[in-house]
Design a protein around this motif. Structure first.
Motif, PDB file in Angstrom:
ATOM      1  N   TYR A   1       1.397  -0.377   2.734  1.00 35.58           N
ATOM      2  CA  TYR A   1       2.335  -1.568   2.799  1.00 35.58           C
ATOM      3  C   TYR A   1       3.205  -1.292   4.375  1.00 35.58           C
ATOM      4  N   VAL A   2       3.832  -0.205   4.321  1.00 35.16           N
ATOM      5  CA  VAL A   2       4.542   0.127   5.449  1.00 35.16           C
ATOM      6  C   VAL A   2       3.471   0.090   6.982  1.00 35.16           C
TER       7      VAL A   2
ATOM      8  N   ASP B   1      -4.126  12.235   2.988  1.00 33.51           N
ATOM      9  CA  ASP B   1      -5.027  12.045   4.153  1.00 33.51           C
ATOM     10  C   ASP B   1      -5.370  10.471   4.309  1.00 33.51           C
ATOM     11  N   HIS B   2      -5.378   9.811   3.117  1.00 37.00           N
ATOM     12  CA  HIS B   2      -6.018   8.383   3.121  1.00 37.00           C
ATOM     13  C   HIS B   2      -4.886   7.673   3.809  1.00 37.00           C
ATOM     14  N   GLY B   3      -3.380   7.850   3.283  1.00 36.85           N
ATOM     15  CA  GLY B   3      -2.160   7.209   3.812  1.00 36.85           C
ATOM     16  C   GLY B   3      -1.902   7.562   5.166  1.00 36.85           C
ATOM     17  N   MET B   4      -2.463   8.636   5.792  1.00 36.17           N
ATOM     18  CA  MET B   4      -1.945   9.225   7.083  1.00 36.17           C
ATOM     19  C   MET B   4      -3.036   8.269   8.052  1.00 36.17           C
ATOM     20  N   SER B   5      -4.201   8.230   7.693  1.00 33.06           N
ATOM     21  CA  SER B   5      -5.305   7.405   8.115  1.00 33.06           C
ATOM     22  C   SER B   5      -4.539   5.682   8.585  1.00 33.06           C
TER      23      SER B   5
ATOM     24  N   LEU C   1      -1.683   4.720   8.455  1.00 32.73           N
ATOM     25  CA  LEU C   1      -0.413   5.038   9.276  1.00 32.73           C
ATOM     26  C   LEU C   1      -0.710   5.169  10.867  1.00 32.73           C
ATOM     27  N   ALA C   2      -1.650   6.047  10.989  1.00 34.83           N
ATOM     28  CA  ALA C   2      -2.202   6.064  12.232  1.00 34.83           C
ATOM     29  C   ALA C   2      -2.569   4.950  13.210  1.00 34.83           C
TER      30      ALA C   2
END
Length: 493
Positions: free
Chosen positions: A372-373, A393-397, A399-400
């Motif tokens: 969401y962010v 890593d899924h959340g970092m993807s 975000l990136a």
């Protein structure tokens, strides 16, 4: 120091020109470098505080010396207080009378002018403007000329007091009384008051500020745990220009609102418009969802809000925050352990305004909330997700790919973030300058090499307690020459 008439005025005997000279050793907390008498900006997540020494012209060791000194009583007459050396040291606020108004204790036989007396008043004012409150009060005791210059209203836009034993209530009352002499009952010059760490400050001191300082714009009372809602309500109601409020550590404060009397005098629309932009309520343990709802509804102009360790807040509180405060740029929810993914979804409704977000140790946050962010806050510059063990890593993807302008990222103690997530960050967030991977068990040299190869502007890399080889660290040093590497590998030097 010299004076314009070449004579100094002592403080001995009855009818002396000044009151109190030094602070007893038990109450003297002079720092190595006194801050200037001007307001300073604060840090983002670390919230550094600037303290200064209590004025020796405002405090008196009333129970640590056998001497007695005249002070102003509540009715304006001089009184004398004596004390025993065996009693516990205690500080009280006093004010000095104008030097030269009484009989001098010592007459100088010569009338030589000191070189400093040749300086014009404007030069003195420029010098005095760089002095903290306590030093400015010292200067007021030198001579008549310095007394008049030191109390020039232009020098008193800021007051800083500190000290656990300082009678902060009396010090504030004495100072405001002196500054109100030219404009009875109102001090129009005072805009900043910093009394951080004055544990003896109570509601009485804040009531004096509220009544005498309508132009107050900045108030810092961090660590003053005797402050309650009533005093805060009084200040925000009587000081309509208040923009910066630091209540960190004021555990009795549960919300911020106008007094009932002030609300009745304003229209319903105007009654909501408290002008606070910056609010720090770190360690206000009693703050609950209803209190934050009241704050949000009364302070719609908030741009900086810090709620670290407000442990009773839940996701529901953040819904009101996003609804009433759409201009928030910096938000800290560190250690608010009841906040989860639903709360981050509400925070994401702030959309393009949010630049700084800290959710450190919010263990209920997972990749769902991070998505969401990432989706709704593309201008995010700073993210602290330290201790969010549900991130992968899924959340970092996500975000990136969605936040390419990210400058600072803290993923310490996120054991599920690995080299794959770092490679995504290195590919899309090449402007990264600060990166913390402390105690990230899944990170190896592969992820670090990807960061170093793509993020050439990296200035700080924390890989303490990570299993990375000295070779990988040398690779980072070769490609990011300005980067400071914090590590625990004894083989790398």
């Amino acid at each position: 120091m010299g004076a314009n008439n070449g004579k100094q005025y002592g403080s001995e005997g009855k009818g002396s020109s000044s009151i109190s000279s030094d602070i007893s050793s038990s109450t003297d907390h002079t720092p190595t470098k006194a801050p200037k008498n001007v307001a300073t900006t604060e840090g983002l997540d670390s919230s550094p505080r600037t303290l200064s020494t209590p004025s020796p012209g405002l405090i008196l060791p009333s129970k640590s010396s056998s001497l007695s000194s005249p002070a102003l009583s509540s009715n304006g007459h001089e009184t004398h207080s004596s004390s025993s050396s065996s009693a516990r040291a205690e500080t009280v606020a006093v004010v000095h009378s104008q030097p030269g108004t009484h009989t001098r204790s010592r007459q100088s036989k010569t009338h030589h002018h000191a070189l400093v007396d040749l300086l014009p008043d404007l030069t003195f004012l420029q010098i005095f403007s760089h002095l903290p409150t306590n030093q400015l009060c010292r200067c007021a005791r030198v001579c008549r000329r310095w007394y008049n210059l030191a109390w020039d209203p232009r020098l008193w836009s800021t007051v800083r007091l500190t000290g656990e034993l300082l009678h902060a209530d009396r010090a504030i009352r004495v100072l405001t009384h002196r500054l109100c002499q030219d404009t009875p009952n109102v001090c129009l010059t005072l805009e900043t008051v910093v009394v951080n760490g004055c544990k003896r400050l109570t509601d009485r001191g804040l009531h004096v500020l509220a009544q005498c300082c309508p132009e107050l714009r900045r108030l810092e009372v961090a660590g003053c745990y005797n402050i309650s809602n009533d005093a805060v309500f009084e200040v925000v109601s009587r000081c309509p220009g208040l923009e910066h409020l630091n209540l960190s550590g004021c555990s009795k404060v549960t919300c911020i609102s106008l007094t009932q009397e002030a609300s009745l005098q304003l229209s319903p629309l105007h009654g909501q418009q408290i002008s606070i932009h910056y609010l720090d309520m770190t360690d206000c343990f009693s703050l609950e969802d209803e209190g934050l709802r009241t704050i949000a509804s009364h302070c719609p102009r908030l741009t900086h809000l810090y709620l670290r360790r407000c442990i009773r807040l839940t996701d529901e509180a953040l819904r009101h925050l996003a609804l009433h405060c759409p201009s928030i740029k910096e938000l800290s929810l560190s250690d608010c352990r009841l906040v989860g993914d639903f709360g981050l979804r509400e925070v994401a409704r702030l959309e393009g305004c949010l630049r700084y977000l800290s959710v450190a140790h919010c263990t209920r946050i997972t990749d769902v909330g991070m998505r969401y962010v990432a989706r709704y806050c593309p201008r995010l510059r700073y993210l602290n997700a330290r201790g969010c063990e549900g991130l992968t890593d899924h959340g970092m993807s996500h975000l990136a790919r969605s936040c390419p302008k990210l400058k600072s990222l803290d993923l310490g103690k996120c054991p599920l973030v690995s080299d794959s997530g770092l490679e995504q960050l290195a590919m899309y967030c090449q402007g990264l300058r600060r990166m913390s991977l402390r105690a990230c068990e899944s990170v190896t040299g592969r992820g670090l090499k990807a960061l170093a190869a793509n993020c050439c502007e990296l200035q700080l890399l924390n890989v303490q307690d990570c299993e990375v080889s000295p070779e990988a660290l040398r690779f980072v040093r070769r490609h990011c020459r300005r980067c400071v590497i914090e590590h625990t590998n004894p083989a790398f030097y």
